[in-house]
Design a protein around this motif. Structure first.
Motif, short mmCIF file in Angstrom:
data_model
loop_
_atom_site.label_atom_id
_atom_site.label_comp_id
_atom_site.label_asym_id
_atom_site.label_seq_id
_atom_site.Cartn_x
_atom_site.Cartn_y
_atom_site.Cartn_z
N GLN A 1 12.73 5.52 6.49
CA GLN A 1 13.52 6.71 6.20
C GLN A 1 12.51 7.85 6.12
O GLN A 1 11.56 7.79 5.33
CB GLN A 1 14.26 6.56 4.87
CG GLN A 1 15.37 5.53 4.89
CD GLN A 1 16.07 5.43 3.55
OE1 GLN A 1 15.45 5.54 2.49
NE2 GLN A 1 17.37 5.21 3.57
N VAL A 2 12.70 8.86 6.94
CA VAL A 2 11.75 9.97 7.02
C VAL A 2 12.37 11.20 6.38
O VAL A 2 13.50 11.57 6.70
CB VAL A 2 11.37 10.28 8.49
CG1 VAL A 2 10.30 11.36 8.54
CG2 VAL A 2 10.89 9.01 9.19
N VAL B 1 4.64 18.58 4.86
CA VAL B 1 4.43 17.29 4.19
C VAL B 1 5.72 16.48 4.33
O VAL B 1 6.81 16.98 4.02
CB VAL B 1 4.07 17.48 2.72
CG1 VAL B 1 3.93 16.13 2.01
CG2 VAL B 1 2.77 18.27 2.59
N ILE B 2 5.58 15.26 4.81
CA ILE B 2 6.74 14.38 4.97
C ILE B 2 6.57 13.12 4.13
O ILE B 2 5.45 12.73 3.79
CB ILE B 2 6.97 13.99 6.45
CG1 ILE B 2 5.78 13.18 6.99
CG2 ILE B 2 7.23 15.22 7.30
CD1 ILE B 2 6.04 12.55 8.35
N ALA C 1 4.74 6.38 2.13
CA ALA C 1 3.65 7.22 2.60
C ALA C 1 4.04 8.68 2.43
O ALA C 1 5.21 9.04 2.58
CB ALA C 1 3.33 6.93 4.07
N VAL C 2 3.06 9.50 2.10
CA VAL C 2 3.23 10.95 2.03
C VAL C 2 2.08 11.55 2.82
O VAL C 2 0.91 11.40 2.44
CB VAL C 2 3.21 11.47 0.58
CG1 VAL C 2 3.22 13.00 0.56
CG2 VAL C 2 4.41 10.93 -0.19
N TRP D 1 0.82 -1.19 0.00
CA TRP D 1 0.00 0.00 0.00
C TRP D 1 0.86 1.26 0.00
O TRP D 1 1.87 1.32 0.71
CB TRP D 1 -0.88 0.03 1.24
CG TRP D 1 -1.96 -1.00 1.26
CD1 TRP D 1 -1.86 -2.28 1.71
CD2 TRP D 1 -3.30 -0.84 0.80
NE1 TRP D 1 -3.05 -2.93 1.57
CE2 TRP D 1 -3.96 -2.07 1.01
CE3 TRP D 1 -4.02 0.22 0.25
CZ2 TRP D 1 -5.30 -2.27 0.68
CZ3 TRP D 1 -5.35 0.03 -0.08
CH2 TRP D 1 -5.98 -1.20 0.13
N ALA D 2 0.44 2.24 -0.77
CA ALA D 2 0.99 3.59 -0.67
C ALA D 2 -0.04 4.42 0.08
O ALA D 2 -1.23 4.37 -0.25
CB ALA D 2 1.26 4.18 -2.04
#
Length: 256
Positions: free
Chosen positions: A154-155, A176-177, A121-122, A93-94
C-alpha cells in the motif's frame, strides 16, 4: 551515495526529524537506512532504541558516518542493490532513506523483492515519481512501476519537501512516501511473473489500446480480444486505465 547518483544532501534538521517520526520507530526493531550520506537522518535514528544498519556506497560518506556514529550503527559499505537483507539479519526490517533520484526505480524494485521481510518503509523520492506511484487507474501518470509496487505494498504520499531543504538545492521537488506490505498477497506467487510480463508488454506500447498492445507480442488478436471480453475489459482502453484487480483477472485469462 553521491551527487553522481542524483543525490542532494538533506540540510533541514526538522525535515529529517519529520521523516524519522513518520517511520514510527519501535524499541529494539531492525532499521535499515538506505544511503546514510552525511548523517542527516542517521543523527535522529541513533536517538531511538532501534538496531540501526546503514548501507552507504560512497566511501567518503561512509567515513563520515563511521566517524560520527561509530558503534552506534552497523555500517555496510555497499550498493543497496547488491545487498540481500537475509545476510544482515532475519528482520522484519523497517526501511528509511533519502533516495538518489537516478536510482529510485531500481531501489523501488529492490524493496518490492524484499517485501516479505519488510514491516514498512518511509523514503524520500522525486515528486514526479511519487505521483506515478500513487496514480489511480485512468491517470496518465500510472505505469508499469505503479502496478509492480501495488502488488506488494500500500503506497501513500506523506508530504512534500522543497528544494531549499537540500544542499545543493535540486531543480525538482521531493516527496516522502510510505510503503506498507500487504498482509495477504493480492496475486498468488505462481501467477506473479506472468502478470508482470503482461503488464510490461502493455506499457511498452502504452500509446496503443490494450487490444493492439497485447497482440503485439503475447497472443493473436483473436485471443487477446477473447481474453479482454472474458475479463470484462473494454479493448479500446489503454494500459493506465486498469486497476491491479483488472490486471490480475486479465493475466489469468491470458495465461498460456
Amino acid at each position: 551515495m553521491s551527487r553522481r547518483l542524483g543525490q542532494h544532501w538533506l540540510a533541514n534538521a526538522e525535515t529529517a526529524a519529520r521523516i524519522v517520526r513518520a517511520l514510527a520507530v519501535r524499541p529494539a526493531e531492525s532499521i535499515l537506512e538506505i544511503g546514510g550520506g552525511r548523517g542527516a537522518l542517521t543523527e535522529h535514528l541513533v536517538q531511538t532504541d532501534a538496531n540501526l544498519t546503514v548501507v552507504e556506497l560512497d566511501e567518503t560518506c561512509a567515513e563520515v558516518l563511521d566517524e560520527r556514529f561509530g558503534q552506534r550503527i552497523e555500517l555496510v559499505r555497499a550498493d543497496i542493490l547488491d545487498v540481500q537483507l537475509s545476510t544482515l539479519g532475519p528482520g522484519p526490517w523497517a526501511v528509511v532513506g533519502n533516495l538518489p533520484y537516478e536510482a529510485t526505480a531500481p531501489i523501488m524494485l529492490w524493496l518490492s523483492a524484499h517485501a516479505p521481510v519488510l514491516s514498512r518503509a518511509v523514503v524520500m523520492i522525486q515528486r514526479e515519481v511519487a505521483q506515478r506511484l500513487v496514480a489511480p487507474p485512468g491517470n496518465a501518470a500510472r505505469g508499469r512501476l505503479t502496478v509492480t509496487m501495488e502488488l506488494d505494498f500500500q503506497v501513500a504520499r506523506l508530504f512534500d519537501v522543497a528544494p531549499r531543504d537540500f544542499r545543493p538545492p535540486p531543480k525538482v521537488d521531493s516527496t516522502v512516501i510510505g510503503l506498507v506490505p500487504h498482509a495477504a498477497a493480492p496475486v498468488a506467487d505462481e501467477e506473479r511473473a506472468w502478470l508482470l510480463k503482461v503488464v510490461e508488454c502493455a506499457f511498452r506500447y502504452r500509446r496503443k489500446t490494450l487490444a493492439r498492445a497485447l497482440s503485439s507480442e503475447l497472443a493473436t488478436s483473436d485471443e487477446v480480444e477473447a481474453a479482454l471480453a472474458a475479463a470484462e475489459i473494454e479493448p479500446t482502453l489503454r494500459p493506465e486505465s486498469l486497476s491491479l484487480a483488472q490486471w490480475a483477472k486479465l493475466s489469468a485469462v491470458l495465461q498460456p
